[in-house]
Motif scaffolding. Structure first.
Motif, PDB file in Angstrom:
ATOM      1  N   VAL A 162      -2.788   6.513  -1.203  1.00  0.00           N
ATOM      2  CA  VAL A 162      -2.573   6.880  -2.605  1.00  0.00           C
ATOM      3  C   VAL A 162      -2.984   5.726  -3.505  1.00  0.00           C
ATOM      4  O   VAL A 162      -3.651   5.911  -4.511  1.00  0.00           O
ATOM      5  CB  VAL A 162      -1.095   7.266  -2.857  1.00  0.00           C
ATOM      6  CG1 VAL A 162      -0.842   7.507  -4.336  1.00  0.00           C
ATOM      7  CG2 VAL A 162      -0.714   8.468  -2.022  1.00  0.00           C
ATOM      8  N   GLY A 163      -2.567   4.499  -3.145  1.00  0.00           N
ATOM      9  CA  GLY A 163      -2.882   3.344  -3.977  1.00  0.00           C
ATOM     10  C   GLY A 163      -2.020   2.147  -3.617  1.00  0.00           C
ATOM     11  O   GLY A 163      -1.619   1.993  -2.466  1.00  0.00           O
ATOM     12  N   ALA A 220      -3.782   4.052  -8.595  1.00  0.00           N
ATOM     13  CA  ALA A 220      -4.413   5.022  -7.708  1.00  0.00           C
ATOM     14  C   ALA A 220      -5.663   4.420  -7.076  1.00  0.00           C
ATOM     15  O   ALA A 220      -6.470   3.781  -7.750  1.00  0.00           O
ATOM     16  CB  ALA A 220      -4.767   6.297  -8.470  1.00  0.00           C
ATOM     17  N   ALA A 221      -5.830   4.641  -5.764  1.00  0.00           N
ATOM     18  CA  ALA A 221      -6.965   4.104  -5.028  1.00  0.00           C
ATOM     19  C   ALA A 221      -8.274   4.751  -5.463  1.00  0.00           C
ATOM     20  O   ALA A 221      -9.314   4.094  -5.481  1.00  0.00           O
ATOM     21  CB  ALA A 221      -6.751   4.293  -3.525  1.00  0.00           C
ATOM     22  N   ASP A 222      -8.232   6.027  -5.841  1.00  0.00           N
ATOM     23  CA  ASP A 222      -9.482   6.728  -6.145  1.00  0.00           C
ATOM     24  C   ASP A 222     -10.036   6.451  -7.537  1.00  0.00           C
ATOM     25  O   ASP A 222     -11.227   6.295  -7.717  1.00  0.00           O
ATOM     26  CB  ASP A 222      -9.331   8.237  -5.918  1.00  0.00           C
ATOM     27  CG  ASP A 222      -8.206   8.858  -6.738  1.00  0.00           C
ATOM     28  OD1 ASP A 222      -7.479   8.125  -7.434  1.00  0.00           O
ATOM     29  OD2 ASP A 222      -8.058  10.093  -6.658  1.00  0.00           O
ATOM     30  N   ASP A 223      -9.169   6.350  -8.552  1.00  0.00           N
ATOM     31  CA  ASP A 223      -9.691   6.176  -9.912  1.00  0.00           C
ATOM     32  C   ASP A 223      -8.996   5.090 -10.728  1.00  0.00           C
ATOM     33  O   ASP A 223      -9.288   4.904 -11.900  1.00  0.00           O
ATOM     34  CB  ASP A 223      -9.641   7.511 -10.665  1.00  0.00           C
ATOM     35  CG  ASP A 223      -8.233   8.077 -10.783  1.00  0.00           C
ATOM     36  OD1 ASP A 223      -7.266   7.379 -10.422  1.00  0.00           O
ATOM     37  OD2 ASP A 223      -8.102   9.237 -11.236  1.00  0.00           O
ATOM     38  N   ARG A 235      -6.093   4.913 -12.042  1.00  0.00           N
ATOM     39  CA  ARG A 235      -5.087   5.310 -13.035  1.00  0.00           C
ATOM     40  C   ARG A 235      -3.690   4.924 -12.543  1.00  0.00           C
ATOM     41  O   ARG A 235      -3.467   4.688 -11.362  1.00  0.00           O
ATOM     42  CB  ARG A 235      -5.166   6.810 -13.322  1.00  0.00           C
ATOM     43  CG  ARG A 235      -4.775   7.677 -12.163  1.00  0.00           C
ATOM     44  CD  ARG A 235      -5.076   9.159 -12.448  1.00  0.00           C
ATOM     45  NE  ARG A 235      -5.155   9.885 -11.214  1.00  0.00           N
ATOM     46  CZ  ARG A 235      -4.109  10.410 -10.576  1.00  0.00           C
ATOM     47  NH1 ARG A 235      -2.908  10.300 -11.085  1.00  0.00           N
ATOM     48  NH2 ARG A 235      -4.265  11.044  -9.432  1.00  0.00           N
ATOM     49  N   GLU A 240       0.847  -1.187   0.000  1.00  0.00           N
ATOM     50  CA  GLU A 240       0.000   0.000   0.000  1.00  0.00           C
ATOM     51  C   GLU A 240       0.886   1.243   0.000  1.00  0.00           C
ATOM     52  O   GLU A 240       1.925   1.275   0.655  1.00  0.00           O
ATOM     53  CB  GLU A 240      -0.885   0.008   1.247  1.00  0.00           C
ATOM     54  CG  GLU A 240      -1.849   1.174   1.268  1.00  0.00           C
ATOM     55  CD  GLU A 240      -2.782   1.136   2.465  1.00  0.00           C
ATOM     56  OE1 GLU A 240      -3.992   1.109   2.245  1.00  0.00           O
ATOM     57  OE2 GLU A 240      -2.272   1.120   3.611  1.00  0.00           O
ATOM     58  N   ARG A 255       1.026   5.300   0.827  1.00  0.00           N
ATOM     59  CA  ARG A 255       0.371   6.379   1.561  1.00  0.00           C
ATOM     60  C   ARG A 255       1.253   7.625   1.526  1.00  0.00           C
ATOM     61  O   ARG A 255       2.460   7.534   1.407  1.00  0.00           O
ATOM     62  CB  ARG A 255       0.146   5.995   3.028  1.00  0.00           C
ATOM     63  CG  ARG A 255      -0.881   4.907   3.221  1.00  0.00           C
ATOM     64  CD  ARG A 255      -1.059   4.590   4.711  1.00  0.00           C
ATOM     65  NE  ARG A 255      -2.091   3.605   4.889  1.00  0.00           N
ATOM     66  CZ  ARG A 255      -3.315   3.880   5.340  1.00  0.00           C
ATOM     67  NH1 ARG A 255      -3.621   5.109   5.686  1.00  0.00           N
ATOM     68  NH2 ARG A 255      -4.200   2.927   5.461  1.00  0.00           N
ATOM     69  N   ALA A 298      -2.741   9.613   4.198  1.00  0.00           N
ATOM     70  CA  ALA A 298      -3.738   9.459   3.134  1.00  0.00           C
ATOM     71  C   ALA A 298      -3.316   8.358   2.165  1.00  0.00           C
ATOM     72  O   ALA A 298      -2.159   8.291   1.744  1.00  0.00           O
ATOM     73  CB  ALA A 298      -3.920  10.779   2.388  1.00  0.00           C
TER      74      ALA A 298
END
Length: 173
Positions: free
Chosen positions: A116-117, A135-138, A140, A107, A109, A114
């Motif tokens: 990141v992925g 990336a964790a959010d999208d 990419r 992981e 951070r 926070a």
């Protein structure tokens, strides 16, 4: 688990020499005359052993002769072959260097915690190593230079990579 230490890029000359993209920190050991290389074609499960006859550097590449490959046709047939080693045969990593397989899946951070992925791959380039992070959010791909100034902490035991990226590094393009 298998680790790739080299990949046959193409043949060189007419006598069966192979151009190998090196993916190990110890090419002088892995490709030493008399060393056994375990070759596997991409997507194949079976390996075949090759004994190194000679290896030399040429224009930033490693040129390797292996027993049983004596002409350009035989060398061309090996294009794309991966030379692999069993990860269990490797000595333990130390505090300042890591094997690619140890970093993959960790992981990532920020220093503030926070997420990141996740590291998906370690890329080796002429400019140095890069961590490919999903990336964790999208989802990419983010490429992070694997240097102490940006990656101050790696904890294999905790499954964590902490990064302190410069402004803009994590921004979508």
């Amino acid at each position: 688990m298998e680790l790739v230490v080299g990949r046959v890029a193409k043949s060189h000359g007419v006598r069966g020499e192979l151009v190998v993209e090196v993916r190990t920190d110890e090419p002088e050991l892995r490709f030493a005359p008399g060393a056994t290389l375990h070759g596997r074609m991409p997507k194949a499960k079976a390996t075949r052993d090759y004994t190194v006859k000679s290896a030399r550097e040429h224009s930033g590449r490693l040129l390797v002769f292996v027993e049983g490959v004596d002409d350009r046709t035989a060398a061309d047939a090996l294009r794309g072959m991966l030379f692999v080693v069993d990860s269990e045969s490797l000595p333990p990593s130390d505090d300042d260097s890591y094997y690619d397989h140890e970093l993959e899946g960790l992981e990532v951070r920020l220093t503030d915690g926070a997420v990141v992925g996740e590291v998906t791959e370690v890329l080796h380039s002429a400019a140095g190593e890069l961590l490919s992070v999903r990336a964790a959010d999208d989802g990419r791909e983010i490429l992070i230079p694997f240097v102490t100034a940006i990656v101050p902490t790696v904890s294999i035991a905790a499954g964590l990579v902490v990064i302190d990226p410069p402004e803009g590094l994590l921004d979508p393009e």
